[in-house]
Design an enzyme around this catalytic site. Structure first.
Site, PDB file in Angstrom:
ATOM      1  CE  LYS A 192      -2.879  -4.240   1.042  1.00  0.00           C
ATOM      2  NZ  LYS A 192      -2.001  -3.410   1.853  1.00  0.00           N
TER       3      LYS A 192
HETATM    4  C1  LIG Z   1      -0.582  -3.232   2.368  1.00  0.00           C
HETATM    5  C2  LIG Z   1      -0.115  -3.599   3.717  1.00  0.00           C
HETATM    6  C3  LIG Z   1       0.653  -2.719   4.491  1.00  0.00           C
HETATM    7  C4  LIG Z   1       1.209  -1.433   3.973  1.00  0.00           C
HETATM    8  O1  LIG Z   1       0.272  -0.600   3.393  1.00  0.00           O
HETATM    9  P1  LIG Z   1       0.723   0.490   2.295  1.00  0.00           P
HETATM   10  O2  LIG Z   1      -0.488   1.329   2.121  1.00  0.00           O
HETATM   11  O3  LIG Z   1       1.086  -0.282   1.062  1.00  0.00           O
HETATM   12  O4  LIG Z   1       1.881   1.233   2.847  1.00  0.00           O
HETATM   13  C5  LIG Z   1       0.961  -3.107   5.783  1.00  0.00           C
HETATM   14  N1  LIG Z   1       0.561  -4.284   6.287  1.00  0.00           N
HETATM   15  C6  LIG Z   1      -0.149  -5.169   5.564  1.00  0.00           C
HETATM   16  C7  LIG Z   1      -0.597  -6.442   6.195  1.00  0.00           C
HETATM   17  C8  LIG Z   1      -0.496  -4.852   4.246  1.00  0.00           C
HETATM   18  O5  LIG Z   1      -1.180  -5.742   3.519  1.00  0.00           O
END
Ligand SMILES: *Cc1c(COP(=O)(O)O)cnc(C)c1O
Length: 397
Positions: A192
């Site tokens: 991210k």
């Molecule tokens: C990455 C992501 C999540 C979950 O996040 P984590 O930190 O991996 O648990 C939820 N929703 C979306 C749209 C994501 O891209």
């Protein structure tokens, strides 16, 4: 030419980040210490003053938000079919049922009209919450969602795991400000926009939601005198609160983020403007170079926001080039280029298909058929973008 492998996304960690983490490791508090409150303060600052509750990951953020919203058995929540599993799972883990909504095939985004269509499909359901997902970093009609929420009386919970730093409505609002929602959920997974290793957060402007989130994050415990119910147990003969005492008015989890993770989060957040600027430059470069491959290869349609791009997604007409997506991805990989599909419609996962049957969502199916995420991260250089586009041009021709 740099021929190293280009994943679809990756973190960018520098010596400052390393030093910030090392400083915590040498300090007294590895968790529930000052680095957590520092990160929350920095995130609140970024989010225009909304309260921030930092937690273990984005999935934990969504689960806590679902619980804080009061979702439970008998309730329904609308989730777009094109998202990561965790958005829908948060609803189920809270005990409520998921109503999958369709998306616009050119952006992958659920619009208010898709929510209305999902609502009209429901027979008995009480829809308590709707989860707009800012796919790739774009928002879709935040004001339209608010109008719909007012009309139907549901809560808006943004899944902004892709959209840290996105601005919308003439850039007057930042995602996370909760100017158009009750809560906003973030992930700081290494792919991210900023990395904590594992990490996430919920932002909100509602003090009672913030309090629920803080309690849910740590076992449902309360430590403040004013909150104690069992007053005979809480207080000594002198009327002072007993030093060992805590209470649990509602059940909770351990979804805390450590000081180690939060130190990295704070250090990374200071670099977010630079990261986003670099992501925007790379997106512009991709768009320019891909122009000649239209309409066989098309970038996502753009909405009227200033995206904090998490993904660079193209829609490819695999029929027109006479090649299936698996072969296409393997050919890219042979040239050291990673790619990924965001996402398989969650409604088609066996768990959800068994529960809700095979729901026809033509926009999501069309989007899924054509989408491919290409490498996008701040440490890429312009030549990397050229290399990706050249490889795709060669495969397409
Ligand atoms: C990455 C992501 C999540 C979950 O996040 P984590 O930190 O991996 O648990 C939820 N929703 C979306 C749209 C994501 O891209």
């Amino acid at each position: 030419m740099n021929a190293s492998f280009l994943p679809y996304g990756r973190q960018h960690i520098d010596d400052e980040d390393v030093a910030a983490v090392v400083a915590v490791l040498r300090s007294d508090m590895l968790t529930t210490g000052p680095a957590v409150s520092d990160f929350e303060a920095a995130l609140s600052d970024h989010a225009g003053g909304a309260d921030s509750v930092v937690c273990a990951n984005g999935t934990a953020a969504l689960h806590m938000a679902a619980l804080a919203a009061g979702l439970g058995p008998g309730d329904f929540a609308v989730v777009p079919a094109i998202t990561f599993l965790a958005t829908a799972n948060a609803v189920r883990l809270a005990g409520a049922e998921v109503m999958f909504a369709d998306v616009d095939p050119t952006t992958g985004l659920m619009m208010p009209a898709h929510v209305e269509a999902a609502l009209s499909r429901s027979r008995s359901g009480r829809v308590k919450a709707v989860f707009p997902v800012h796919l790739a970093g774009q928002t879709a009609d935040p004001a339209g969602f608010v109008r719909l929420a007012d009309q139907h009386g549901f809560m808006l919970i943004e899944d902004a795991c892709h959209a840290l730093g996105t601005r919308y409505l003439d850039a007057r609002h930042v995602v996370g400000s909760c100017d158009h929602s009750a809560m906003t959920c973030f992930s700081f997974h290494p792919v991210k926009s900023i990395a904590m290793g594992e990490g996430g957060a919920v932002t909100t402007r509602d003090p009672s939601l913030a309090q629920s989130l803080r309690r849910l994050r740590s076992h449902g415990m309360v430590h403040a005198k004013a909150d104690f119910e069992n007053r005979d147990m809480a207080f000594g003969p002198d009327g002072q609160a007993n030093p060992w005492y805590y209470e649990m008015p509602a059940v909770g989890l351990n979804y805390r983020a450590s000081d180690i993770q939060c130190a990295l989060g704070t250090s990374q957040l200071t670099k977010l403007p630079r990261f986003l600027e670099r992501r925007r430059q790379l997106v512009r470069k991709y768009d320019e170079l891909f122009a000649v491959l239209q309409p066989v290869v098309r970038p996502l349609s753009r909405t009227d926001c200033v995206p904090g791009w998490h993904l660079y997604v193209v829609r490819i007409d695999f029929d027109a080039i006479g090649m299936d997506r698996g072969t296409f991805m393997r050919k890219l990989r042979q040239q050291g280029i990673g790619s990924q599909v965001h996402y398989i419609p969650v409604s088609q996962q066996p768990y959800y298909r068994n529960r809700y049957g095979n729901i026809a969502l033509p926009g999501a199916e069309e989007y899924y058929r054509s989408c491919l995420s290409l490498p996008l991260y701040p440490s890429m250089n312009d030549d990397d973008v050229s290399r990706v586009v050249a490889a795709i041009s060669a495969i397409v021709r």
